[in-house]
Scaffold this motif. Structure first.
Motif, PDB file in Angstrom:
ATOM      1  N   PRO A 123       0.707  -1.187   0.104  1.00 56.79           N
ATOM      2  CA  PRO A 123       0.000   0.004   0.020  1.00 56.79           C
ATOM      3  C   PRO A 123       0.777   1.201  -0.160  1.00 56.79           C
ATOM      4  O   PRO A 123       0.422   2.278  -0.473  1.00 56.79           O
ATOM      5  N   VAL A 124       2.021   1.096   0.589  1.00 58.47           N
ATOM      6  CA  VAL A 124       3.105   2.290   0.505  1.00 58.47           C
ATOM      7  C   VAL A 124       3.431   2.753  -0.719  1.00 58.47           C
ATOM      8  O   VAL A 124       3.373   3.832  -1.344  1.00 58.47           O
ATOM      9  N   VAL A 125       3.461   1.769  -1.897  1.00 56.71           N
ATOM     10  CA  VAL A 125       3.835   1.914  -3.135  1.00 56.71           C
ATOM     11  C   VAL A 125       2.763   2.505  -3.889  1.00 56.71           C
ATOM     12  O   VAL A 125       2.733   3.627  -4.563  1.00 56.71           O
ATOM     13  N   GLU A 126       1.632   1.747  -3.558  1.00 61.24           N
ATOM     14  CA  GLU A 126       0.325   2.354  -4.406  1.00 61.24           C
ATOM     15  C   GLU A 126      -0.042   3.880  -3.996  1.00 61.24           C
ATOM     16  O   GLU A 126      -0.382   4.819  -4.855  1.00 61.24           O
ATOM     17  N   HIS A 127       0.227   4.249  -2.550  1.00 58.18           N
ATOM     18  CA  HIS A 127       0.155   5.638  -2.291  1.00 58.18           C
ATOM     19  C   HIS A 127       1.037   6.621  -2.978  1.00 58.18           C
ATOM     20  O   HIS A 127       0.673   7.475  -3.439  1.00 58.18           O
TER      21      HIS A 127
END
Ligand SMILES: Cc1ncc(C[n+]2csc(CCOP(=O)(O)OP(=O)(O)O)c2C)c(N)n1
Ligand SMILES: [Mg+2]
Length: 629
Positions: free
Chosen positions: A387-391
């Protein structure tokens, strides 16, 4: 023995046109063509030979005109890297500046272990016209020229003072270029008069020659020792480097990871060896890596380095691996790399070595697999990171988009077989951390030399090597200003590049580094000098790089938002012309942390508060630095 009367340059061209490499039963042309820029040093020698070859058909060596000699070496490297070092180019340059312009390219090739044949022109061997225009004079010796400066950056270097020297020099050059353990830049300096001198050559010099590229297998005793270390590992981690990709060992790496459960991190040159979404893939390791790989690196008891030279970035300046008893097993075709960090050396081709390791670790009744708790640890870190990458990919930063959004948009847009090319600035770090590579050839970041200016020229070479792939060149404004001129070459050759020009008004990367080291971004932005402060911190400059790109013959699309960028990428892909998509980004936008460190020494004494604070942080971080013995 029959002989053929030719000049040295004609003989050279005829020889180069008939060299082949063979690996795994596949044979390919080795010297694809000859890049060049002519001057008095090569126009009548190598230039005449290339012309004659073309007009008479006596040798098939196509000439490509570059706009800068450094760039033609980059293009050759981009090509050779895409072709897994089994093919490359020769580069001819005139005496003096034309030749020395290639030195940076030579260093880049040698450091990245990529073959390229350099043919700088040299002073008169007869000294008849010394000092000729552009000749360095050394009062201590008449045997020194600027081309001696190629020596430290070449894996083989020779000066052809007499025609009789050419055959042995050519054979040595080919041996080094095609040897996976030795390869890099090879330099044959060609005195201007000797190039034009005739000689009766043995006809055999011009018969086709196939250079066998071996896959050395590990020595059984060395394999046993490596297996022993791995068998006892509780928290092992693979570091996959460029050697995995050059050896086409991706499937062997996947089989090894699936058999053992050992997680696989990658270096800048190794990214994509294992597709990002494989359960064992944990992303980039080291100073520009991901927190997933870096957490595992900190805890690992055994590091299996494969085809990596352990650059300072990969080891996070020797802070990445924190287990006090950490041990290294190094599978590398080069003994020099296999011996690093006091590792258990396994000298072998990456694919052959991986196959042997997999077999040894999967023996019936004696198979090795990591514990389920370790699997769970990997999965847990990965789940937190996604999710950090997606963010970061969808930050919605205002008013200008963040660079991570540009990379995200591109990652989501391009096809598996497309290629992204980069080299320097803030993008290599963001890319190694965030890029989701789906094919071993998709991620083409030159980070051995991290040479500003590689991007467009290297992308040109990559596209020449793989015309069936779309090549997306990401280039910062700083790199673009250093070397954009090969756009003209791409246009004139009808070689289509998709270029994304990321404008952040200066050195985003070094600005951030400077700030973190207490140097207050000093001298890292492209600004007017402000008369009041006397510093380069005035207004933004009225520079229009999009207009510049258009003036070089590219189609240009100006994108303002990420949505614009997505449309521009589609338009660029659909076009058959080189297209530059221009987008401005905010250099101060947030980027996730790699949870890692890099040793850049800070002044030990300083009158500046910012430096003193940075020095304190530096000393604290330095305490984690280790020597692996
Ligand atoms: C030839 C060369 N000179 C200097 C450097 C040091 N350096 C690394 S990144 C960088 C700035 C790059 O600017 P830009 O291309 O705009 O990328 P950004 O940092 O803004 O992302 C510099 C000067 C380098 N890597 N290569
Ligand atoms: Mg910039």
């Amino acid at each position: 023995m029959p002989t053929v009367r030719l000049t040295v340059a004609q003989a050279l061209v005829r020889f180069l046109a008939v060299q082949y490499t063979e690996r795994d039963g596949t044979r390919q042309r080795f010297i694809e063509g000859c890049w060049g820029i002519f001057g008095h040093g090569n126009v009548a020698g190598v230039g005449q030979a290339l012309l004659q070859a073309q007009q008479t058909g006596e040798a098939d060596l196509k000439y490509y005109l570059a706009r800068n000699e450094q760039a033609m070496v980059h293009a050759s490297v981009g090509f050779a890297r895409m072709r897994n070092r089994l093919a490359t180019f020769a580069c001819t340059a005139s005496i003096g500046p034309g030749s020395t312009n290639m030195i940076t390219g030579a260093a880049l090739a040698t450091i990245n272990r990529i073959p390229v044949l350099l043919l700088p022109s040299d002073f008169f061997a007869t000294r008849a016209a010394s000092p000729v225009l552009q000749e360095l004079e050394d009062p201590r010796s008449y045997d020194v020229s600027v081309n001696d400066a190629f020596k430290p950056v070449s894996r083989f270097w020779d000066r052809i003072n007499r025609p009789e020297q050419l055959p042995s020099a050519l054979l040595a050059a080919m041996r080094v270029l095609t040897d996976p353990a030795e390869t890099g830049a090879v330099t044959l300096a060609l005195p201007q008069d000797v190039q034009a001198e005739a000689h009766d050559w043995p006809a055999d010099l011009f018969t086709e020659r196939t250079w066998f590229v071996p896959r050395p297998r590990p020595e059984p005793a060395a394999l046993e020792r490596a297996v022993e270390v791995l068998r006892n590992a509780r928290r092992p981690l693979v570091v996959a480097g460029g050697g995995v990709i050059y050896s086409e060992a991706g499937p062997a790496l996947r089989a090894f990871a699936e058999a053992t459960g050992i997680p696989v991190s990658d270096t800048q040159a190794g990214k994509g060896a294992l597709a990002w979404d494989h359960p064992c893939a944990v992303g980039g390791v080291g100073a520009t890596g991901s927190p997933v790989a870096n957490a595992l690196a900190r805890e690992a008891d055994v590091i299996l380095g494969i085809g990596t030279r352990y650059s300072d970035f990969t080891t996070a300046s020797r802070t990445a691996f924190q287990d006090p008893d950490v041990r290294f097993v190094n599978l590398n075709v080069t003994a020099f790399d296999a011996g690093k960090h006091a590792g258990t050396s396994l000298v072998a081709d990456a694919r052959a070595g991986l196959e042997a390791l997999t077999e040894a670790l999967s023996l019936p009744g004696a198979g090795y697999r990591v514990d389920p708790e370790y699997d769970a640890r990997v999965a847990e870190l990965d789940a937190a990171w996604r999710p950090v990458v997606e963010h970061a990919y969808h930050l919605g930063h205002q008013p200008l988009p963040a660079q991570t959004e540009i990379l995200g948009a591109l990652n989501e847009f391009i096809d598996d077989r497309d290629v992204v090319v980069q080299a320097a600035g803030s993008m290599p770090g963001d890319l190694q951390m965030l890029w989701r590579a789906r094919d071993p050839k998709q991620y083409h970041v030159e980070y051995g030399y991290s040479c500003m200016g590689y991007e467009i020229a290297g992308g040109l070479g990559a596209k020449m090597a793989s015309p069936d792939r779309e090549v997306f060149v990401l280039v910062g404004d700083g790199s673009y200003l250093m070397m954009a001129q090969e756009i003209v070459t791409a246009v004139s050759e009808g070689i289509k590049l998709n270029i994304v020009l990321v404008q952040n008004q200066g050195f985003g990367s070094i600005g951030a580094l400077s700030e973190s080291l207490g140097s207050q971004r000093f001298g890292t932005a492209y600004r007017y000098r402000d008369p009041a402060s006397g510093q380069l911190d005035g207004d933004v400059l009225p520079v229009d790089l999009a207009a510049n790109a258009a003036s070089l013959g590219a189609d240009v699309i100006r994108a303002r938002t990420v949505k614009d960028l997505q449309a521009a990428l589609a338009q660029s892909r659909a076009s058959d012309r080189t297209t530059v998509t221009y987008i401005e980004t905010d250099p101060l936008a947030p980027v996730p942390s790699s949870q890692s460190w890099w040793d850049v020494p800070v002044s030990q004494t300083s009158a500046l508060d910012s430096t003193q604070q940075a020095r304190a942080a530096y000393e604290a971080a330095k305490r984690d630095q280790r020597i692996y013995l």
